[in-house]
Structure formats: C-alpha cells, structure tokens
Design an enzyme around this catalytic site. Structure first.
Site, mmCIF file in Angstrom:
data_model
loop_
_atom_site.group_PDB
_atom_site.id
_atom_site.type_symbol
_atom_site.label_atom_id
_atom_site.label_comp_id
_atom_site.label_asym_id
_atom_site.label_seq_id
_atom_site.Cartn_x
_atom_site.Cartn_y
_atom_site.Cartn_z
ATOM 1 N N SER A 247 0.837 -1.201 0.000
ATOM 2 C CA SER A 247 0.000 0.000 0.000
ATOM 3 C C SER A 247 0.878 1.259 0.000
ATOM 4 O O SER A 247 1.557 1.529 -0.986
ATOM 5 C CB SER A 247 -0.953 -0.032 1.197
ATOM 6 O OG SER A 247 -1.937 0.959 1.087
ATOM 7 N N GLU B 98 -5.124 -5.341 -5.120
ATOM 8 C CA GLU B 98 -4.951 -5.841 -3.758
ATOM 9 C C GLU B 98 -4.599 -7.333 -3.766
ATOM 10 O O GLU B 98 -4.974 -8.080 -4.676
ATOM 11 C CB GLU B 98 -6.230 -5.603 -2.954
ATOM 12 C CG GLU B 98 -6.499 -4.128 -2.695
ATOM 13 C CD GLU B 98 -7.758 -3.889 -1.879
ATOM 14 O OE1 GLU B 98 -8.485 -4.871 -1.608
ATOM 15 O OE2 GLU B 98 -8.017 -2.725 -1.507
ATOM 16 N N HIS C 183 -4.058 -0.701 -4.624
ATOM 17 C CA HIS C 183 -5.512 -0.911 -4.477
ATOM 18 C C HIS C 183 -6.187 -0.603 -5.817
ATOM 19 O O HIS C 183 -7.263 0.011 -5.865
ATOM 20 C CB HIS C 183 -6.087 0.001 -3.389
ATOM 21 C CG HIS C 183 -5.434 -0.128 -2.052
ATOM 22 N ND1 HIS C 183 -5.683 -1.179 -1.189
ATOM 23 C CD2 HIS C 183 -4.523 0.659 -1.417
ATOM 24 C CE1 HIS C 183 -4.970 -1.028 -0.087
ATOM 25 N NE2 HIS C 183 -4.251 0.076 -0.207
#
Length: 290
Positions: free
Chosen positions: A131, A200, A173
C-alpha cells in the site's frame, strides 16, 4: 528504463493475505533468506505502529523467521538512531507497512536511514512494501488523488518518493478503487513512460530489470512511450485530459515484464528464443575455402 541496483523489490498493492497461504509474504521471506532471514519491519507509515508491527511479526514468525525486528521512526530525529541503523545493516529483508506514504518520505527521505537502506539495497537485500509502502518506491510518487474518474491534471498529487525503483509511477488498491484515471494522469504529467497499477493481494517482484506478478489479482501496465497525441499543454487544471496511442497490458499471476524493453515476457517468445539458440548451437561449422 533500466535499474542498476542489485537488490530485489516486492511491491504489494495492499490488503495482502496474512491469514491463509500468505503467498506474497511467503515469497518476500523466501527471497530474504527463508528460515535464515533477518527481517526489519518499518512502521513509519502507520499511526498504529505497535499493532501493525506485531501483526507482521506474527506472520513472519509463523513462516519460520526467528529474527524479526520492528523499527518505528516517528520523527526525523529517529532516523539517526544507532540501533535502527544497526538492524538495517544486518537485515536481509526490510518491509514497509501500509499507512500514509507522505509520512515515509517526510520522516526518512535524505536521512541516515535512507542512506543505509539504499546502501544495503545496492548490496543485495530485499525491500518490500505494501500500500503506502508500495507507493513510495519510485522517485516520484502519488501522494493522493481521486479514483473512479476520468484523467484530469487536478485529480492526482505527486511528490518525491524513496527512489528504489526510479523512472516509473506506481498505484495500489488499483482495480478495487478504480484508479486507472489517476494513474494515467500521473504518468502523463511525469517524465516517465511506465505506470504500474497493482491490485490488492497482488505484487510485483522486481529483480534484474524484470518483474514477475504474484497474487490473486492483476497488474495493469500503462506505457506512454509511443503516445501519438495529448492535450496536456493546452488544458487547464480541471479540464479533461486526452491521451492517444497509450499501450495497456494486463498481467495476472505468473506473468513477467521486462523493464528494459518495456515488453511483457511471454512463454511463446521465450520458447522461440530458446529454439533459435538451440538450433544455432547445433548447426555445424562450415569452413570457408582458402
């Protein structure tokens, strides 16, 4: 583009599996030395360093790693901490958790820890990030931006990243948050030709100018090296961006990509190359007449 570093990168699109097979984290551990790995977990991006750090420690220990160290740097002064620098010097793998990528650069960039990380990376260690820990990998990173919208200059904000993988833009994401518009906007505004949108529970492993996709999602590769038209120089900040001639590759688990040639590495191409090489090796030498 090409990278001259000898280390490996494991760049994760976020929300990686930590309870089941842990395919991505397992690969990070394997490449970091397996049971002999010495892993440092960097919690600088998160506001919950103890909780997040302990969670990754449990995962890595469950996979058999006995030497796991958490390094939490809240302030820039922490980036000169002797014990943290020693841990990085001894590490075989360094893992950046998720959170806010701006915290990573504001606390660590151009510090002793930053220098130590790049030194160890050039010596061959593995650096992973999920992330926010993925977003910070290029030399220019996406700090924030709108998803699920068409490309416009205003929808993405860029700042200097940590430069472990320069010359690209990374978004995370990706499919889950509809971020293709902001990645296109980011690539169009930067002097780079490649953008990587990582889903993801999906990662790219970068080694020797090649990357391999692992995980349950896909990686979207945007290549603007042969773009035929853009209105970037004529529009205002809130106006729609036009991009023509953009190349798009969708790469699921097991697919590879060559950063030097900017092309996917396909099995048919590899097989044809091997056949050509084998044929050439088996051809008899013909001596010319004197």
């Amino acid at each position: 583009m090409a990278t001259d570093s000898s280390g490996q990168l494991v760049i994760i699109g976020g929300a990686e599996d930590k309870e089941g097979d842990c395919t991505i984290l397992r690969e990070f551990v394997r490449r970091s030395g397996g049971l002999q790995a010495r892993i440092v977990v960097m919690t600088v991006a998160t506001e919950l360093p103890r909780e997040v750090g302990d969670n990754y420690t449990r995962v890595f220990e469950r996979l058999g790693v006995e030497n796991v160290r958490i390094v939490d740097t809240v302030y820039r002064e922490d980036a000169t901490d002797a014990s943290a620098l020693e841990a990085i010097e001894k590490a075989t793998g360094v893992f950046f958790t998720g959170g806010d990528q701006a915290r990573i650069t504001s606390v660590l960039k151009d510090t002793e820890i930053d220098q130590a990380l790049h030194k160890r990376f050039s010596e061959g260690i593995v650096i992973g990030g999920t992330s926010a820990g993925a977003a910070m990998m290029p030399d220019m990173m996406i700090v924030e931006g709108d998803g699920e919208t068409n490309p416009r200059v205003e929808i993405v904000t860029m700042e200097p990243g940590m430069a472990f993988l320069p010359g690209v833009v990374i978004d995370q994401h990706f499919a889950q948050r509809g971020r293709i518009g902001r990645l296109l906007s980011a690539v169009a505004q930067q002097p780079v030709v490649l953008g990587f949108g990582i889903d993801e529970n999906t990662a790219i492993v970068v080694n020797n100018n090649q990357l391999e996709v692992i995980g349950e999602g896909a990686v979207t590769v945007i290549d603007v090296s042969d773009i035929t038209h853009t209105n970037l120089g004529q529009i205002l900040k809130d106006e729609d961006l036009a991009l023509c001639g953009v190349k798009l590759h969708i790469l699921p688990h097991g697919y590879r990509f060559d950063l030097s040639t900017r092309k996917p590495i396909l099995e048919d191409d590899a097989a044809n190359t091997n056949q050509t090489q084998n044929a050439s090796e088996q051809m008899p030498l013909v001596e010319s007449a004197s």
